[in-house]
Scaffold this active site. Sequence first.
Site, PDB file in Angstrom:
ATOM      1  N   ARG A 193      59.435  -4.210 -53.441  1.00 12.47           N
ATOM      2  CA  ARG A 193      60.190  -2.964 -53.647  1.00 12.47           C
ATOM      3  C   ARG A 193      61.508  -3.207 -54.358  1.00 12.47           C
ATOM      4  NH1 ARG A 193      62.646  -1.516 -47.761  1.00 12.47           N
ATOM      5  NH2 ARG A 193      62.622  -3.616 -46.888  1.00 12.47           N
ATOM      6  N   ARG A 220      71.651  -4.503 -55.807  1.00 15.35           N
ATOM      7  CA  ARG A 220      72.138  -5.799 -55.338  1.00 15.35           C
ATOM      8  C   ARG A 220      72.503  -6.671 -56.529  1.00 15.35           C
ATOM      9  NH1 ARG A 220      67.822  -7.962 -50.901  1.00 15.35           N
ATOM     10  NH2 ARG A 220      66.461  -8.327 -52.689  1.00 15.35           N
ATOM     11  N   ARG A 253      64.266 -17.469 -54.392  1.00 13.11           N
ATOM     12  CA  ARG A 253      64.218 -17.922 -52.994  1.00 13.11           C
ATOM     13  C   ARG A 253      63.406 -19.211 -52.877  1.00 13.11           C
ATOM     14  NH1 ARG A 253      63.953 -12.433 -50.825  1.00 13.11           N
ATOM     15  NH2 ARG A 253      64.780 -11.196 -52.523  1.00 13.11           N
ATOM     16  N   ASP A 270      68.767 -10.759 -48.282  1.00  8.39           N
ATOM     17  CA  ASP A 270      67.816  -9.881 -47.592  1.00  8.39           C
ATOM     18  C   ASP A 270      68.304  -9.472 -46.209  1.00  8.39           C
ATOM     19  OD1 ASP A 270      66.214  -9.835 -49.759  1.00  8.39           O
ATOM     20  OD2 ASP A 270      64.389 -10.435 -48.719  1.00  8.39           O
ATOM     21  N   ASP A 299      60.944 -16.878 -47.486  1.00  5.31           N
ATOM     22  CA  ASP A 299      61.110 -15.915 -48.591  1.00  5.31           C
ATOM     23  C   ASP A 299      62.462 -15.212 -48.496  1.00  5.31           C
ATOM     24  OD1 ASP A 299      59.640 -14.904 -46.223  1.00  5.31           O
ATOM     25  OD2 ASP A 299      59.863 -12.963 -47.182  1.00  5.31           O
TER      26      ASP A 299
HETATM   27  P1  AMP Z   1      61.227  -8.531 -45.773  1.00  3.85           P
HETATM   28  O1  AMP Z   1      60.662  -8.649 -44.394  1.00  3.85           O
HETATM   29  O2  AMP Z   1      62.011  -7.268 -46.015  1.00  3.85           O
HETATM   30  O3  AMP Z   1      61.906  -9.742 -46.260  1.00  3.85           O
HETATM   31  O4  AMP Z   1      59.960  -8.313 -46.714  1.00  3.85           O
HETATM   32  C1  AMP Z   1      58.866  -9.177 -46.761  1.00  3.85           C
HETATM   33  C2  AMP Z   1      57.987  -8.767 -47.899  1.00  3.85           C
HETATM   34  O5  AMP Z   1      57.551  -7.430 -47.730  1.00  3.85           O
HETATM   35  C3  AMP Z   1      58.637  -8.819 -49.266  1.00  3.85           C
HETATM   36  O6  AMP Z   1      57.654  -9.228 -50.163  1.00  3.85           O
HETATM   37  C4  AMP Z   1      59.044  -7.393 -49.504  1.00  3.85           C
HETATM   38  O7  AMP Z   1      59.167  -7.077 -50.854  1.00  3.85           O
HETATM   39  C5  AMP Z   1      57.886  -6.651 -48.872  1.00  3.85           C
HETATM   40  N1  AMP Z   1      58.270  -5.312 -48.444  1.00  3.85           N
HETATM   41  C6  AMP Z   1      59.060  -4.953 -47.410  1.00  3.85           C
HETATM   42  N2  AMP Z   1      59.179  -3.618 -47.339  1.00  3.85           N
HETATM   43  C7  AMP Z   1      58.457  -3.101 -48.348  1.00  3.85           C
HETATM   44  C8  AMP Z   1      58.186  -1.789 -48.819  1.00  3.85           C
HETATM   45  N3  AMP Z   1      58.659  -0.696 -48.216  1.00  3.85           N
HETATM   46  N4  AMP Z   1      57.407  -1.649 -49.910  1.00  3.85           N
HETATM   47  C9  AMP Z   1      56.900  -2.720 -50.534  1.00  3.85           C
HETATM   48  N5  AMP Z   1      57.103  -3.978 -50.149  1.00  3.85           N
HETATM   49  C10 AMP Z   1      57.871  -4.178 -49.061  1.00  3.85           C
HETATM   50 MG    MG Z   2      62.652 -10.423 -47.850  1.00  3.12          MG
END
Ligand code: AMP
Ligand code: MG
Length: 537
Positions: free
Chosen positions: A107, A197, A204, A284, A274
């Site tokens: 996203r 951002r 990463r 993040d 990540d």
């Molecule tokens: P995070 O836990 O936020 O670090 O996200 C882990 C993964 O999930 C990353 O690849 C993010 O881009 C993806 N992600 C989290 N929220 C969304 C969303 N609403 N739409 C698409 N991808 C998401």
């Molecule tokens: Mg993330």
Amino acid sequence: MASLFELPLDNSFVRELPGDPIEENRRRQVRGACWSKVAPTPVAAPALVAHSREVAALLGLAPDALEDPDVVAALAGNRVGDGMAPYAACYGGHQFGNWAGQLGDGRAITLAEAVPRAGERYELQLKGAGPTPYSRTADGRAVLRSSVREFLCSEAMHHLGVPTTRALSLVTTGERVVRDMFYDGHPAPEPGAIVCRVAPTFVRFGNFEIFAARGEHDVLTRLADWTIRTHFPELGEPGPEVYARWLEEIARRTARMVVGWMRVGFVHGVMNTDNMSILGLTIDYGPYGWLEDYDPDWTPNTTDAQGRRYRYGHQPRVAFWNLVRLANALVPLVGEPGPLEAALDAYPDALARGQREMFAQKLGLTEWRPDEDDALAEGLFETLRVVETDMTIFYRKLATLPVALADTTADTTDTTDERLVAPLADAFYAPDAVGAGERARIAGWLRRYLARARQDGLTDAARRARMDAANPKYVLRNYLAQLAIDAAAEGDPSVVRELLDVLRDPYGEQPGKERYAEKRPEWARHRAGCSMLSCSS
Ligand code: AMP
Ligand code: MG
């Protein structure tokens, strides 16, 4: 001083690294490519909630640049300027200890790299800008609550002196996003938002892991070489020896970042690989939290409540675990693990040195004498847990104690204990419930500490100045972020802006702003968003 559309831009990531030949914005596994071309999906009604004037200045933007509706439109993804080549990056990661395969920018969409001055480069990335090939099952959007939290905390961390990505702007989209906030089968619409951002790069650990895991070693090499040439030029031309020195530098930076977190009481909450920046920046901001009562076992992340992998006191070890994952991913570059294993030793060294320096500052000592001071620190951690004690307030109050109080060393009567402990009362969540036995334990450590501070030799005023420069008075307390979110959700941006302003000077006294330095009120103890957060964002 320029508009966003006049900034000198570059797109080196896209230009120099292999991209995805498929341009269709469809969720899939992307092979052999560092990025996929993808445009932000426009939103209904962009509105600026707040922006960081410091980040605007860093980019060379004019002070009024964000008053331009076209700029706000661009920061919401509704307009792509000339010279921008938007993309989503491919990365993988270890999540909660397990390899998760391809993740990627699901996203977040990078618009371009701003290059305001020679030797400076800032990736401009919109988080919540719509789906990408990496969106998996999710919608590509972000909700206002998580965006307020990321916006404010990025800037707060910067002003605290902790390495971090930055945030230029926070805009609402005029659209609703459905989220099941507690993953308990109650999805509900929430206001959507987008944060722009800013960081030299958002690469990463996971960007390297994915190519190693897939055996795509030429892409791995190209990404490593681009990262070193662009972001670590001082290391010299990439080669086996430089790769090892690069890992050493990443290890040192990661240690510096984690020491910063421990100093200010920050708990990241999702230290998956990540979410580990190759530059050693805090990256993040999700279900992070700030320690209120001192509890090294605390994690803000409800998703982590079982294993508590990402609890406050465990962060230094998790960072090392993550570095080992990165080192494994770099083995194909070096051909053998030995030099990388040796490079990893930089982490425990830098961590130990950084922690000693940090505690010396926090306690106002000019030098750290491991023989006695390691034990003093141990005693401090025990003292912080005698009664429920707010860590942030504790250190600020500790700085006000005159060393002359140490004269009561021999005298341990209840009244002298009271005199010693009274200045700390504000730090206790239940000051009236502190019994004589508890007070005696706290006073015992205070006597040791003051005797040591006296021996160290600084005047009370100099000691306090040293401590106040390392112990913030103002941090983004979990409940304060929630108050800003509540107001913003009602269309009132003033609390976000006021908090941003207070957090610009976290070490200053800021008379009149004391309400932002108060310990968590009782209503916030168990309120969602104040003490419990999920990954839903
Ligand atoms: P995070 O836990 O936020 O670090 O996200 C882990 C993964 O999930 C990353 O690849 C993010 O881009 C993806 N992600 C989290 N929220 C969304 C969303 N609403 N739409 C698409 N991808 C998401
Ligand atoms: Mg993330």
